[in-house]
Design an enzyme around this catalytic site. Sequence first.
Site, short mmCIF file in Angstrom:
data_model
loop_
_atom_site.label_atom_id
_atom_site.label_comp_id
_atom_site.label_asym_id
_atom_site.label_seq_id
_atom_site.Cartn_x
_atom_site.Cartn_y
_atom_site.Cartn_z
N ALA A 45 0.85 -1.42 0.10
CA ALA A 45 -0.16 0.08 0.06
C ALA A 45 1.04 1.32 0.02
CB ALA A 45 -0.97 -0.15 1.21
N GLU A 67 10.45 -5.35 -3.71
CA GLU A 67 9.72 -6.30 -2.90
C GLU A 67 10.16 -7.36 -2.65
OE1 GLU A 67 6.95 -6.00 -1.02
OE2 GLU A 67 7.03 -8.11 -0.90
N CYS A 77 -6.58 -6.72 3.75
CA CYS A 77 -7.54 -6.56 4.31
C CYS A 77 -8.65 -7.47 3.71
CB CYS A 77 -8.28 -5.27 4.08
SG CYS A 77 -7.00 -3.84 4.46
N ALA A 353 -4.86 0.68 6.48
CA ALA A 353 -4.53 0.82 5.37
C ALA A 353 -4.48 2.13 4.34
CB ALA A 353 -5.35 -0.10 4.09
N ASN A 357 -1.79 4.29 2.52
CA ASN A 357 -1.99 4.81 0.98
C ASN A 357 -1.57 6.33 0.95
OD1 ASN A 357 -3.11 2.77 -1.10
ND2 ASN A 357 -3.80 1.92 0.95
N TYR A 481 -30.90 13.47 4.64
CA TYR A 481 -31.96 12.58 5.41
C TYR A 481 -32.88 12.36 4.20
CZ TYR A 481 -36.66 11.60 6.86
OH TYR A 481 -38.02 11.09 7.09
#
Length: 503
Positions: A45, A67, A77, A353, A357, A481
């Site tokens: 992220a 990575e 998630c 998360a 980000n 509403y």
Amino acid sequence: MSLGCNFEGLSTVALALASHTHGSFICWLYDIVSVSTFVVVGGDAAGMSAASKAKRDDPEIDVVVFEKGQWVSYGACGLPYYIKGEIQSLDDLVSVTPEEFRQERDIDLRTGHEVVDIDPDERVVTARSEDGDVVQPYDDLLVATGAEAVTPPIDGIDSPGVFTLGSMSDGTELREYVGRARAEGDLQQPDSGPACQFLETCSGPVGIVGGGYIGVEMAEALAANEFEVHLFQRGDRILKQFSEATSEAVLDHLVEQDVAVYLGAEVEALAGEDRVEAVVTDDERVPVDMVLVGTGVRPRTDLAEAAGIRLGETGAIETDASRETNLDDVYAAGDCAEAEHVITGDPVYVPLALTANRHGRAIGKTVAGEPTEGGGVAGTAAVKAFEMEAARTGILDHDRARAAGFDPMTETIDAKSRAGYYPDGGTVRVTLTIDRPSGRVLGGSLASEYGEGAVHRSHALVGAVTEGLSVDELADYDLAYAPPFNTTWDPVLTAAKVIGGRR
Ligand SMILES: Cc1cc2nc3c(=O)[nH]c(=O)nc-3n(C[C@H](O)[C@H](O)[C@H](O)COP(=O)(O)OP(=O)(O)OC[C@H]3O[C@@H](n4cnc5c(N)ncnc54)[C@H](O)[C@@H]3O)c2cc1C
């Protein structure tokens, strides 16, 4: 953002010109002709948000991402819902594939590369892969190494059959376990597993250690697969970051859903011969076939620490508001880093998360030439538990509020989620914590049936907490509403009026 005038990498032409010119002109020239390199450690992220934003805002920057695993830009998630079976493939959790990053975004993404050293003096990182080590120079560097699941030091924690859920490979293992156990359970019907006590069909009894959001989400995922779920929580309530009223509502619902919840249960051992067979607490031994440990995460900081990057009191990497560490042009974001709380300004560790980000994106903008802060955190979080949803934001804990100089008071109300005459409504439980003298809204926590709006309603409270509104100002919020969505006075407004009237 690297503003220094570093001559490494200057082209021959530039050097020739530079040798005849004044220093400031050399720097200007360097800025024109040199390509700056932004190196990112960690491809999820925070890392990929920063990489993508930097490249989008300044296509001239070389962006290199290391990575260590094979997955990038994945949504951990979603793992509980993959294990539950609602999401069919791990690939569905990936928002942008490695090929898209490489081909469409022109990012030099190197999966299977673990960064093992950062040398801030030489401005290089060393990354290790199957093919050996590579040394990569950087102008700007982002450490986005995330967090890892904590496992408490109890006997049997490393036994076969004990899982954590922190990575895509953990998700794969758990899903395989669920599939196997279900198949075996089906074969054993109608007797089911030997220790199943209260389910008609059963894939086997399982233990969950920890009543935080991962424990609660996994209770749902496992129960949906007909496991008999035993959830052990050491404190006196689950979801302890939420209000007591929210915790109680979710606890009642878990019990309704046949989850056996053990509060005040100190797990002492995970017992068994060749694999886990029982959860042993201070006063009970509960037979299980599998255990999921969900006792929190810790920031992954070894690499940063070894490079001289300072950690804060929370144990995560310390940064300023621009997410820069104590080392020049070295940034940190996401689950490995601290962030400042919107109310107190104090550094806090809230590994979620959106923060990863947001802060990654802000760093990308900064590196591309537009210094950006990315904002603090309110500790806003949401969870689904079977047919309920809950959310929280701000400061709810009275000790914490007092330590920040407030005089807190808390009230909880239950209100209808839709107009009384409109079909299928439910109840929204709203807790508000305010500073009594000033009326400032410090925090809120909500629970409702799933789909009845606790989580979306929390967004109004996030605004109030972040902007420092008083409860009277919150009560005057012009919320939307219509009968299918709420009552004329939304439950949030009703809660504000009630607590405002009692100060
Ligand atoms: C089961 C689960 C459910 C969750 N649910 C929610 C939720 O509902 N809402 C929410 O807000 N958050 C949730 N989270 C948290 C959320 O996933 C994290 O906040 C987010 O992923 C953090 O992103 P990150 O980039 O900081 O770190 P990570 O996602 O941890 O990524 C860090 C990456 O860095 C790589 N890396 C580490 N060290 C190195 C190295 N030395 N060299 C190269 N690469 C390295 C790792 O392999 C990893 O891919 C959940 C997490 C889990 C595990």
